[in-house]
Design a protein around this motif. Structure first.
Motif, PDB file in Angstrom:
ATOM      1  N   LEU A   1       1.123  14.524  -1.196  1.00  0.00           N
ATOM      2  CA  LEU A   1       2.852  13.096  -0.794  1.00  0.00           C
ATOM      3  C   LEU A   1       3.043  14.709   0.009  1.00  0.00           C
ATOM      4  O   LEU A   1       3.797  14.759   1.228  1.00  0.00           O
ATOM      5  N   THR A   2       2.981  16.114  -0.729  1.00  0.00           N
ATOM      6  CA  THR A   2       3.410  17.210  -0.091  1.00  0.00           C
ATOM      7  C   THR A   2       2.763  17.245   2.317  1.00  0.00           C
ATOM      8  O   THR A   2       3.423  17.994   3.311  1.00  0.00           O
ATOM      9  N   ASP A   3       1.500  17.138   1.836  1.00  0.00           N
ATOM     10  CA  ASP A   3       0.884  17.376   3.081  1.00  0.00           C
ATOM     11  C   ASP A   3       1.172  16.111   3.849  1.00  0.00           C
ATOM     12  O   ASP A   3       1.608  16.789   5.403  1.00  0.00           O
ATOM     13  N   ILE A   4       1.520  15.032   3.643  1.00  0.00           N
ATOM     14  CA  ILE A   4       2.100  13.774   4.526  1.00  0.00           C
ATOM     15  C   ILE A   4       3.616  14.649   4.930  1.00  0.00           C
ATOM     16  O   ILE A   4       3.840  14.049   6.291  1.00  0.00           O
ATOM     17  N   SER A   5       3.704  14.681   4.144  1.00  0.00           N
ATOM     18  CA  SER A   5       5.607  15.573   4.327  1.00  0.00           C
ATOM     19  C   SER A   5       5.816  16.424   5.146  1.00  0.00           C
ATOM     20  O   SER A   5       6.139  17.081   6.246  1.00  0.00           O
ATOM     21  N   ALA A   6       4.125  17.486   5.407  1.00  0.00           N
ATOM     22  CA  ALA A   6       4.564  18.364   5.847  1.00  0.00           C
ATOM     23  C   ALA A   6       3.586  18.082   7.634  1.00  0.00           C
ATOM     24  O   ALA A   6       4.544  18.752   8.254  1.00  0.00           O
ATOM     25  N   LYS A   7       3.269  16.988   7.320  1.00  0.00           N
ATOM     26  CA  LYS A   7       2.570  17.012   9.331  1.00  0.00           C
ATOM     27  C   LYS A   7       3.172  15.729   9.113  1.00  0.00           C
ATOM     28  O   LYS A   7       2.414  15.928  10.929  1.00  0.00           O
ATOM     29  N   ALA A   8       3.457  14.749   8.873  1.00  0.00           N
ATOM     30  CA  ALA A   8       3.234  13.330   9.553  1.00  0.00           C
ATOM     31  C   ALA A   8       5.438  13.227   8.785  1.00  0.00           C
ATOM     32  O   ALA A   8       5.341  12.213   8.082  1.00  0.00           O
ATOM     33  N   PRO A   9       6.071  14.092   9.483  1.00  0.00           N
ATOM     34  CA  PRO A   9       7.558  14.127   8.531  1.00  0.00           C
ATOM     35  C   PRO A   9       8.004  12.075   8.717  1.00  0.00           C
ATOM     36  O   PRO A   9       8.968  11.556   8.016  1.00  0.00           O
ATOM     37  N   ASN A  10       7.991  11.558  10.283  1.00  0.00           N
ATOM     38  CA  ASN A  10       8.137  10.568  10.903  1.00  0.00           C
ATOM     39  C   ASN A  10       8.050   9.446   9.896  1.00  0.00           C
ATOM     40  O   ASN A  10       8.524   8.716   9.130  1.00  0.00           O
ATOM     41  N   PHE A  11       6.306   9.144   9.157  1.00  0.00           N
ATOM     42  CA  PHE A  11       5.903   8.818   8.466  1.00  0.00           C
ATOM     43  C   PHE A  11       6.113   8.648   6.439  1.00  0.00           C
ATOM     44  O   PHE A  11       6.569   8.140   5.925  1.00  0.00           O
TER      45      PHE A  11
ATOM     46  N   PHE B   1       0.756  -1.621  -0.260  1.00  0.00           N
ATOM     47  CA  PHE B   1       0.040   0.057   0.089  1.00  0.00           C
ATOM     48  C   PHE B   1       0.771   1.103  -0.095  1.00  0.00           C
ATOM     49  O   PHE B   1       0.510   2.484  -0.808  1.00  0.00           O
ATOM     50  N   ILE B   2       1.808   0.968   0.803  1.00  0.00           N
ATOM     51  CA  ILE B   2       2.715   1.988   0.552  1.00  0.00           C
ATOM     52  C   ILE B   2       3.574   3.203  -0.384  1.00  0.00           C
ATOM     53  O   ILE B   2       3.616   3.872  -0.868  1.00  0.00           O
ATOM     54  N   VAL B   3       3.839   1.590  -1.361  1.00  0.00           N
ATOM     55  CA  VAL B   3       4.897   1.764  -2.543  1.00  0.00           C
ATOM     56  C   VAL B   3       3.370   2.377  -2.972  1.00  0.00           C
ATOM     57  O   VAL B   3       4.073   3.291  -4.382  1.00  0.00           O
ATOM     58  N   ARG B   4       2.734   1.947  -3.467  1.00  0.00           N
ATOM     59  CA  ARG B   4       1.201   2.594  -4.558  1.00  0.00           C
ATOM     60  C   ARG B   4       1.451   4.174  -3.775  1.00  0.00           C
ATOM     61  O   ARG B   4       0.585   4.985  -4.817  1.00  0.00           O
ATOM     62  N   LEU B   5       1.040   4.720  -2.171  1.00  0.00           N
ATOM     63  CA  LEU B   5       0.894   6.077  -1.647  1.00  0.00           C
ATOM     64  C   LEU B   5       2.046   7.214  -2.244  1.00  0.00           C
ATOM     65  O   LEU B   5       1.766   8.020  -2.909  1.00  0.00           O
ATOM     66  N   PHE B   6       3.276   6.360  -2.312  1.00  0.00           N
ATOM     67  CA  PHE B   6       4.355   6.920  -3.205  1.00  0.00           C
ATOM     68  C   PHE B   6       4.068   6.953  -4.666  1.00  0.00           C
ATOM     69  O   PHE B   6       4.984   7.727  -5.303  1.00  0.00           O
ATOM     70  N   THR B   7       3.599   5.862  -5.146  1.00  0.00           N
ATOM     71  CA  THR B   7       3.740   6.854  -6.380  1.00  0.00           C
ATOM     72  C   THR B   7       2.652   7.230  -7.261  1.00  0.00           C
ATOM     73  O   THR B   7       2.730   7.876  -8.346  1.00  0.00           O
ATOM     74  N   LEU B   8       1.056   6.470  -7.160  1.00  0.00           N
ATOM     75  CA  LEU B   8       0.879   6.929  -7.996  1.00  0.00           C
ATOM     76  C   LEU B   8       0.253   7.721  -8.539  1.00  0.00           C
ATOM     77  O   LEU B   8      -0.969   8.925  -8.912  1.00  0.00           O
ATOM     78  N   PRO B   9       0.137   9.190  -7.165  1.00  0.00           N
ATOM     79  CA  PRO B   9       0.291  10.679  -7.162  1.00  0.00           C
ATOM     80  C   PRO B   9       0.626  10.825  -8.196  1.00  0.00           C
ATOM     81  O   PRO B   9       0.107  12.383  -8.735  1.00  0.00           O
ATOM     82  N   ASN B  10       1.943  10.572  -8.758  1.00  0.00           N
ATOM     83  CA  ASN B  10       2.733  11.031  -9.903  1.00  0.00           C
ATOM     84  C   ASN B  10       1.806  11.134 -11.073  1.00  0.00           C
ATOM     85  O   ASN B  10       2.311  11.732 -11.452  1.00  0.00           O
ATOM     86  N   HIS B  11       0.799   9.719 -10.623  1.00  0.00           N
ATOM     87  CA  HIS B  11      -0.167   9.715 -12.207  1.00  0.00           C
ATOM     88  C   HIS B  11      -1.215  10.620 -12.804  1.00  0.00           C
ATOM     89  O   HIS B  11      -2.261   9.949 -13.219  1.00  0.00           O
ATOM     90  N   GLY B  12      -1.719  11.163 -11.504  1.00  0.00           N
ATOM     91  CA  GLY B  12      -2.556  11.739 -11.630  1.00  0.00           C
ATOM     92  C   GLY B  12      -3.882  10.524 -10.459  1.00  0.00           C
ATOM     93  O   GLY B  12      -5.190  11.620 -11.028  1.00  0.00           O
ATOM     94  N   ILE B  13      -3.735  10.052 -10.295  1.00  0.00           N
ATOM     95  CA  ILE B  13      -5.047   8.952  -9.657  1.00  0.00           C
ATOM     96  C   ILE B  13      -5.518   9.675  -8.975  1.00  0.00           C
ATOM     97  O   ILE B  13      -6.004   9.272  -8.031  1.00  0.00           O
ATOM     98  N   LEU B  14      -3.985  10.646  -7.715  1.00  0.00           N
ATOM     99  CA  LEU B  14      -4.433  10.738  -6.311  1.00  0.00           C
ATOM    100  C   LEU B  14      -4.117  12.427  -6.445  1.00  0.00           C
ATOM    101  O   LEU B  14      -2.776  12.738  -6.874  1.00  0.00           O
ATOM    102  N   PRO B  15      -4.533  12.801  -6.054  1.00  0.00           N
ATOM    103  CA  PRO B  15      -3.878  14.549  -6.142  1.00  0.00           C
ATOM    104  C   PRO B  15      -2.497  14.612  -5.088  1.00  0.00           C
ATOM    105  O   PRO B  15      -2.014  13.682  -4.210  1.00  0.00           O
ATOM    106  N   ALA B  16      -2.342  15.617  -6.425  1.00  0.00           N
ATOM    107  CA  ALA B  16       0.018  15.336  -5.634  1.00  0.00           C
ATOM    108  C   ALA B  16      -0.012  16.183  -4.537  1.00  0.00           C
ATOM    109  O   ALA B  16       0.629  15.659  -3.987  1.00  0.00           O
ATOM    110  N   HIS B  17      -1.397  16.861  -3.787  1.00  0.00           N
ATOM    111  CA  HIS B  17      -1.363  16.940  -2.530  1.00  0.00           C
ATOM    112  C   HIS B  17      -0.982  16.406  -1.393  1.00  0.00           C
ATOM    113  O   HIS B  17      -0.171  16.702  -0.232  1.00  0.00           O
TER     114      HIS B  17
END
Ligand SMILES: N[C@@H](CCC(=O)N[C@@H](CS)C(=O)NCC(=O)O)C(=O)O
Length: 240
Positions: free
Chosen positions: A194-204, A176-192
């Protein structure tokens, strides 16, 4: 347990002849890769009704299934946990090893938290019918990661509980994690997402980056196929 069991036979599945898109089957592939177990694989075409032969293997008609030493096991988490127990390794301590029961409980809690609190929103976001619904599910996903999962990764280095190798925590969540980190690059999910997660959940975010690049996780992951299949499914849902 037989000392030298024959190679497990994994039945994984895909819509189409030789593709692999099932995250459950991917999970078992991560186990097999990490444990270095040889296996034979038969890919089940999920675009057609299951054959009577396959229904004898798994009466639920789902993949993955595994035949191990003459026994058939189904349900990806059960298979992966069985393999980790049958082949003691860095993935999961035995319950009677010093600290083993506690670490097993921590891993189980982590996996349960990720799957039950966050992951369903990831799928709902991917296959929502309107952009407004997508944003709602993305918000729920990110909020759950921040509140529930982030605190469990404070001591990840880079893997669960200070491990420098994959653990069963990553085996059970990696597909599931590899899908989270790759699918937004293809417009399947909004790119934000990953930027939201990076800002709000840096450990994750740091942990997820390490998981999604690990060879045992990327081994059978075919990004193009997964993207094509997700786009096809979404187009059908939105057209319906
Ligand atoms: N909880 C099961 C879920 C298995 C499952 O739903 N597999 C899907 C593929 S990801 C499947 O076989 N679907 C059958 C179908 O689409 O007809 C597991 O983790 O093994």
């Amino acid at each position: 347990m037989c000392e030298n069991p024959p190679p497990p036979c994994l039945e994984s599945g895909e819509k189409g002849a030789d593709k692999r898109i099932s995250p459950g089957a991917h999970r078992v592939h991560i186990s097999l890769a990490e444990l270095g177990l040889p296996f034979e694989e038969e890919i089940i075409d999920l675009s057609t009704p299951r054959t009577p032969e396959y229904l004898k293997v798994n009466p639920r008609g789902l993949v993955p299934s595994i035949e191990y030493n003459g026994e058939i096991l189904t349900e990806s988490a059960i298979i992966s946990n069985f393999l980790a127990d049958a082949h003691p390794s860095h993935l999961l301590p035995a319950s009677n090893a010093p600290g083993g029961a506690l670490l097993r409980a921590k891993i189980a809690f982590f996996v349960d938290t990720f799957i039950s609190k966050a992951n369903s929103n990831f799928y709902k976001a991917q296959f929502a019918k309107t952009d407004g619904e997508v944003e709602g599910f993305v918000k729920e996903y990110v909020d759950a990661i921040v509140k529930e999962v982030e605190p469990l990764l404070v001591n990840a280095t880079p893997f669960f509980n200070g491990s420098d190798k994959l653990t069963q925590a990553e085996v059970l969540t990696g597909s599931f994690i590899v899908r989270l980190f790759t699918l937004p690059n293809h417009g399947i999910l909004p790119a934000h997402i990953l930027t939201d997660i990076s800002a709000k959940a840096p450990n994750f975010y740091k942990w997820g980056q390490a998981v999604s690049k690990h060879p045992s996780v990327t081994g059978i992951y075919n990004e193009e196929e997964i993207v094509a299949s997700a786009k096809e499914r979404l187009a059908k849902l939105r057209a319906a």
